[in-house]
Design a protein around this motif. Structure first.
Motif: not given
Length: 374
Positions: A181-191, A197-198, A225-234, A236-238
């Motif tokens: 569990e991380g904290q998602g957000g806009h892909a342009s502002m990962p900070e 994912i990292v 490791v056979t699966e890597f699943l996220t709830d992100g999008a193009r 969107i940071l998951p």
């Protein structure tokens, strides 16, 4: 006279999975009941036990075949291909059941047999639940036996050849799921977030160090490791990542070491990345360990009808027969399925097929084993 090739191909055309077995055990039961064996259905939900009573319980043995198919779409185009969409006998359990059925019929006509044999037809081998279900339903109390034996076909091995070994033979299978569990957000502002994912990528790399730095080189083990699943999008940071996978080895100590190290890796990576992680770890198949004396017996039976490598080495796949061996002495053996075409395709491959020419070898093996001294 039952045509066993036609019987096997009929099973192949009508596969059933898991515990949802109705037609397969019914067909087997009808044949064995007509042959005069004592047939009990519904052992472990959809399992079947047929008994040929020729001696005391103290010397009785159990012979086991599995009946279930796989949830795979078959690629073969021959006339007896699966009629059930997305269901397929891709591991040869149709052949295993046919060979054990044929052996029961042969031994029923053998006046020299002086041992009681329980022919065990197991459901849900592929998911690793069928053996435990039959045991919980009183298999060994209702059908006393001094030892139990199992057989599996081996693609790529020549017909008439067998292989086994004393001690650890088939691997355990452990399964894991890691949630991050991380904290998602806009892909342009990962900070401004915490990118799981990292963290997950770091874990994938770190998990590969378990085998090289935690498990002794003398022990074979695998972490995949056979699966890597996220709830992100193009763009969107998951917020969440799930890793799933599979571990193999041959001892409980190795299983425990993998789990212990995996939990430490997840905790350390999450702490470093500012994420939160959780590990779910479970065992689907225990390691299959052949008992020494029973291995000698099963190898002698194979030698009586073909050739055998009694020091074959360990194999990486898992087998639910291991659960039976945790409760009774016994052994497991591999039998050649042929070296060409669909008969040499790997197990679980959509183009695999059991070799009908192997049926007679399996029947001869089981018949020889029934007479073998324990």
């Amino acid at each position: 006279m039952l045509d066993l090739t036609s019987f096997r191909r009929d099973l192949h055309s009508h596969p059933e999975t898991g515990f949802d077995l109705e037609r397969t055990p019914r067909m087997i039961a009808e044949v064995l009941d007509a042959a005069g064996l004592e047939v009990v259905r519904g052992v472990g939900k959809s399992g079947l036990v047929a008994t040929l009573r020729r001696g005391p319980d103290e010397t009785a043995v159990g012979f086991r075949a599995d009946m279930d198919a796989l949830p795979i779409k078959e690629a073969n185009r021959f006339a007896y291909r699966s009629k059930i969409e997305g269901c397929f006998h891709g591991c040869g359990h149709d052949g295993h059941s046919t060979m054990l059925l044929g052996a029961a019929l042969k031994l029923a006509q053998d006046p020299t047999l002086e041992r009681t044999v329980h022919f065990i037809f197991q459901p849900d081998e592929e998911n690793g639940n069928g053996a435990a279900a039959m045991i919980s339903d009183g298999l060994f109390d209702r059908f006393p036996m001094a030892a139990i034996f199992g057989l599996h076909n081996m693609p790529g091995m020549a017909l008439g050849q067998f292989a086994t070994q004393a001690g650890p033979f088939c691997a355990f299978e452990d399964n894991f799921e890691i949630t991050i569990e991380g904290q998602g957000g806009h892909a342009s502002m990962p900070e401004k977030g915490v990118d799981p994912i990292v963290a997950g990528s770091a874990m994938v790399m770190q998990l590969q160090s378990i085998i090289s730095r935690t498990v002794s080189p003398s022990e074979h083990a695998v972490v995949s490791v056979t699966e890597f699943l996220t709830d992100g999008a193009r763009n969107i940071l998951p917020s969440n990542v799930t890793l799933r996978g599979d571990c193999r080895g041959f001892s409980q100590d190795v299983s425990q070491a993998i789990e212990r190290r995996m939990r430490a890796i997840v905790e350390g990576v999450c702490t470093a990345q500012g994420a939160r992680g959780q590990v779910s770890y479970s065992t689907s198949f225990r390691p299959l360990v052949n008992e020494d004396r029973a291995t000698n017996v099963i190898a002698a039976a194979a030698r009586g009808v073909g050739s055998v490598d009694a020091h074959y080495g360990r194999v990486g796949f898992s087998e639910d027969f291991a659960e039976f061996l945790a409760h009774r002495p016994g052994a497991f053996i591999l039998m050649g399925n042929g070296t060409e075409g669909s008969h040499a395709m790997p197990l679980h491959n959509p183009s695999y097929d059991f070799n009908d020419e192997a049926i007679v070898h399996g029947i001869d093996f089981w018949s020889q084993l029934a007479h073998q001294a324990l």
